[in-house]
Design a protein around this motif. Structure first.
Motif: not given
Length: 202
Positions: A29-40, A51-53
């Motif tokens: 939640x604090x790092x939406x950029x990390x979440x966005x890139x990981x999901x991409x 599963x990746x997260x």
């Protein structure tokens, strides 16, 4: 007030705390950029982003970033606004590689053509396999983005293997099998399945 009490009183946006699962959830939640890139990255490999997260969480990748975040606060410094982009760029090489938080034989699987990273840059590092005790080769990314991609490539290989081995699993069951195969290796995952497929529930 002790230093650690000051840190804990800073609030969620300042200090990532709580129990392990809460801290990891707070990180994304604090790092939406990390979440966005990981999901991409997950999308590029055709695997479930969740599963990746969770693989990154369980292998220590997320925990290492949480420690880095909290170290800023312990030093009384502001976390840089672009910290996520620093992690993902080639500005600094990761201080922990795939050998330290992931499966240490992924380099062997890349050489065998079973695991196929997409654009990730990495170097090989000889390590001692934690299960067999024999020398093995890890692949260590030059950036955290490379390591995310290596993890996704490994999960893709595992997910495809599970699908071939067990084509009739539901999505929920398939995720459970992927976790087992990923953690135990394909041979270990197959033995686990033959012996009743117990555990690995989310």
């Amino acid at each position: 007030m002790a230093d650690w009490e000051k840190i804990l009183s800073m609030g969620n946006k300042e200090y990532i705390g709580g129990n392990t699962d809460e801290a990891r959830g707070q990180f994304w939640q604090n790092y939406p950029r990390m979440a966005e890139v990981t999901d991409s990255v997950a999308g590029a490999y055709g695997i479930d982003p969740k599963t990746l997260r969770r693989a990154l969480d369980r292998e220590g990748f997320t925990d290492a970033r949480i420690r880095e975040h909290n170290e800023f606060k312990q030093r009384g410094e502001k976390v840089p606004d672009d910290q996520a982009d620093r992690w993902l760029s080639s500005e600094t090489k990761p201080n922990t590689g795939y050998a330290e938080y992931g499966l240490d034989y992924v380099g062997n699987l890349i050489d065998e053509g079973k695991v196929k990273p997409k654009g990730a840059k990495f170097e090989y590092d000889e390590v001692v396999n934690e299960k067999s005790g024999k020398p093995s080769f890890a692949a260590n990314g030059y950036t955290h983005l490379d390591n995310i991609s290596l993890t996704a490539a490994m999960l893709k290989y595992v997910a495809d293997t599970v699908k071939r081995d067990h084509p009739d699993l539901s999505d929920e069951e398939a995720r459970r099998y992927v976790r087992a195969y990923y953690n135990r290796g394909v041979a270990g995952g197959r033995r686990w399945a033959r012996n009743g497929a117990k555990g690995y529930n989310d």
